[in-house]
Scaffold this motif. Structure first.
Motif, PDB file in Angstrom:
ATOM      1  N   VAL A  35      45.292  -3.709  66.068  1.00 39.76           N
ATOM      2  CA  VAL A  35      44.357  -4.489  65.704  1.00 39.76           C
ATOM      3  C   VAL A  35      43.658  -5.048  66.444  1.00 39.76           C
ATOM      4  CG1 VAL A  35      43.843  -6.570  63.440  1.00 39.76           C
ATOM      5  CG2 VAL A  35      45.751  -5.287  63.700  1.00 39.76           C
ATOM      6  N   GLU A  36      41.799  -4.223  66.459  1.00 40.72           N
ATOM      7  CA  GLU A  36      41.073  -4.555  67.097  1.00 40.72           C
ATOM      8  C   GLU A  36      40.476  -5.973  66.977  1.00 40.72           C
ATOM      9  OE1 GLU A  36      40.430  -2.884  69.421  1.00 40.72           O
ATOM     10  OE2 GLU A  36      41.483  -0.762  69.272  1.00 40.72           O
ATOM     11  N   ALA A  37      39.649  -6.513  65.743  1.00 43.47           N
ATOM     12  CA  ALA A  37      39.071  -7.661  65.441  1.00 43.47           C
ATOM     13  C   ALA A  37      39.671  -8.455  65.277  1.00 43.47           C
ATOM     14  CB  ALA A  37      39.032  -7.481  64.244  1.00 43.47           C
ATOM     15  N   SER A  38      39.693 -10.358  66.063  1.00 41.35           N
ATOM     16  CA  SER A  38      40.650 -11.340  65.784  1.00 41.35           C
ATOM     17  C   SER A  38      40.815 -11.610  63.982  1.00 41.35           C
ATOM     18  CB  SER A  38      40.074 -12.374  66.295  1.00 41.35           C
ATOM     19  OG  SER A  38      40.440 -13.828  65.461  1.00 41.35           O
ATOM     20  N   LEU A  39      41.776 -11.888  63.738  1.00 40.57           N
ATOM     21  CA  LEU A  39      42.248 -11.992  62.627  1.00 40.57           C
ATOM     22  C   LEU A  39      41.398 -13.477  61.632  1.00 40.57           C
ATOM     23  CD1 LEU A  39      46.114 -11.197  62.556  1.00 40.57           C
ATOM     24  CD2 LEU A  39      43.969  -9.920  61.432  1.00 40.57           C
ATOM     25  N   SER A  40      41.115 -14.295  62.978  1.00 38.19           N
ATOM     26  CA  SER A  40      40.518 -15.619  62.406  1.00 38.19           C
ATOM     27  C   SER A  40      39.744 -15.401  62.206  1.00 38.19           C
ATOM     28  CB  SER A  40      41.799 -16.933  62.870  1.00 38.19           C
ATOM     29  OG  SER A  40      41.253 -16.864  64.521  1.00 38.19           O
ATOM     30  N   ALA A  93      44.623  -5.950  71.463  1.00 40.68           N
ATOM     31  CA  ALA A  93      44.644  -5.063  70.058  1.00 40.68           C
ATOM     32  C   ALA A  93      45.565  -4.298  69.266  1.00 40.68           C
ATOM     33  CB  ALA A  93      43.275  -4.719  70.406  1.00 40.68           C
ATOM     34  N   GLU A  94      46.509  -3.962  70.350  1.00 40.14           N
ATOM     35  CA  GLU A  94      47.840  -3.626  70.343  1.00 40.14           C
ATOM     36  C   GLU A  94      48.885  -5.294  70.196  1.00 40.14           C
ATOM     37  OE1 GLU A  94      47.736  -0.042  73.124  1.00 40.14           O
ATOM     38  OE2 GLU A  94      48.032  -1.573  73.897  1.00 40.14           O
ATOM     39  N   LEU A  95      48.955  -5.541  71.190  1.00 37.82           N
ATOM     40  CA  LEU A  95      49.677  -6.512  70.356  1.00 37.82           C
ATOM     41  C   LEU A  95      49.436  -7.785  68.920  1.00 37.82           C
ATOM     42  CD1 LEU A  95      49.204  -8.777  74.172  1.00 37.82           C
ATOM     43  CD2 LEU A  95      51.472  -7.562  73.343  1.00 37.82           C
ATOM     44  N   ARG A  96      48.029  -7.953  68.786  1.00 33.80           N
ATOM     45  CA  ARG A  96      47.317  -7.750  67.565  1.00 33.80           C
ATOM     46  C   ARG A  96      48.379  -7.423  66.764  1.00 33.80           C
ATOM     47  NH1 ARG A  96      42.804  -8.443  68.382  1.00 33.80           N
ATOM     48  NH2 ARG A  96      42.534 -10.013  69.301  1.00 33.80           N
ATOM     49  N   GLY A  97      48.579  -5.903  66.810  1.00 37.43           N
ATOM     50  CA  GLY A  97      49.273  -5.440  65.916  1.00 37.43           C
ATOM     51  C   GLY A  97      50.734  -5.379  65.799  1.00 37.43           C
ATOM     52  N   ILE A  98      51.137  -5.174  66.850  1.00 41.00           N
ATOM     53  CA  ILE A  98      52.347  -5.532  67.239  1.00 41.00           C
ATOM     54  C   ILE A  98      52.733  -6.345  65.753  1.00 41.00           C
ATOM     55  CG2 ILE A  98      54.465  -5.833  68.497  1.00 41.00           C
ATOM     56  CD1 ILE A  98      53.338  -3.786  70.325  1.00 41.00           C
ATOM     57  N   LEU A  99      52.245  -7.503  66.369  1.00 42.99           N
ATOM     58  CA  LEU A  99      53.014  -9.429  65.802  1.00 42.99           C
ATOM     59  C   LEU A  99      52.463  -9.130  64.451  1.00 42.99           C
ATOM     60  CD1 LEU A  99      50.867 -11.735  68.733  1.00 42.99           C
ATOM     61  CD2 LEU A  99      53.549 -11.810  67.403  1.00 42.99           C
ATOM     62  N   THR A 100      51.211  -8.640  63.728  1.00 44.90           N
ATOM     63  CA  THR A 100      50.746  -8.511  62.547  1.00 44.90           C
ATOM     64  C   THR A 100      51.552  -7.516  61.762  1.00 44.90           C
ATOM     65  OG1 THR A 100      48.066  -8.939  63.170  1.00 44.90           O
ATOM     66  CG2 THR A 100      49.007  -7.798  61.223  1.00 44.90           C
ATOM     67  N   ASN A 101      51.653  -6.738  62.231  1.00 40.56           N
ATOM     68  CA  ASN A 101      52.836  -5.779  60.976  1.00 40.56           C
ATOM     69  C   ASN A 101      53.755  -4.648  62.506  1.00 40.56           C
ATOM     70  OD1 ASN A 101      54.449  -3.830  59.665  1.00 40.56           O
ATOM     71  ND2 ASN A 101      52.622  -3.921  58.564  1.00 40.56           N
ATOM     72  N   SER A 102      54.684  -5.234  63.551  1.00 34.87           N
ATOM     73  CA  SER A 102      55.375  -3.991  64.066  1.00 34.87           C
ATOM     74  C   SER A 102      56.307  -2.968  63.376  1.00 34.87           C
ATOM     75  CB  SER A 102      56.774  -5.737  64.579  1.00 34.87           C
ATOM     76  OG  SER A 102      57.367  -5.560  63.802  1.00 34.87           O
ATOM     77  N   LYS A 103      56.436  -2.683  62.281  1.00 33.94           N
ATOM     78  CA  LYS A 103      56.958  -1.639  61.991  1.00 33.94           C
ATOM     79  C   LYS A 103      55.735  -0.650  62.514  1.00 33.94           C
ATOM     80  CE  LYS A 103      59.768  -4.165  59.796  1.00 33.94           C
ATOM     81  NZ  LYS A 103      60.320  -5.965  60.730  1.00 33.94           N
TER      82      LYS A 103
END
Length: 157
Positions: A35-40, A93-103
């Protein structure tokens, strides 16, 4: 000319701040699950990220991961990999993706998808008598995800 550019920059910044967090259903994932962009839309806070990672009612990351920088927290788990040096292995971005939806990154993982609100199989009231009604909230807020990312970014070898 400088005033016009400054006015445009202030307007864009104010517009972004007013936009609010990205809703869980609107998160844009890359084909690899990042997930490249900040969620907040705001920078994360390292101290708050540490709190999320060590608090049972929040992320409780230490329940599954060893994290030397959080050695003060009890009961580090060994289910997941050690997070020491994680900022050298993964991008934000990779860490954000893992936290957001690790699946999306690790099919079959037991790690929770912290910013997902649908697609779950809910046990019915026949099992617990306490099944959730209506839409679910994400386990962590957009800002809490950004706070954890800020903390993880400090974990370098």
């Amino acid at each position: 000319m400088k005033l016009s550019i400054l006015t445009l920059a202030v307007t864009l910044t104010a517009g972004a701040a007013m936009a609010g967090p990205v809703a869980p259903a609107d998160v844009a994932y890359t084909e690899d699950g990042a997930v490249e962009a900040s969620l907040s839309g705001m920078a994360g806070n390292v101290e708050n990220g540490s709190k999320v990672m060590t608090t049972k009612s929040l992320g409780n990351c230490v329940a599954c991961h060893q994290i030397s920088a959080l050695s003060h927290a009890p009961f580090h788990g060994t289910v997941g990999p050690s997070l020491d040096g994680v900022a050298d292995r993964w991008t934000e971005a990779e860490l954000r993706g893992i936290l957001t939806n690790s699946k999306l990154t690790y099919e079959g993982t037991v790690m929770p998808a912290y910013y997902v609100v649908d697609g779950f199989t809910r046990p019915g009231n026949g099992y617990t008598g306490k099944a959730a009604e209506g839409p679910l909230d994400p386990l962590l807020s957009a800002q809490q995800i950004e706070d954890v990312i800020a903390f993880l970014a400090t974990l370098k070898e």
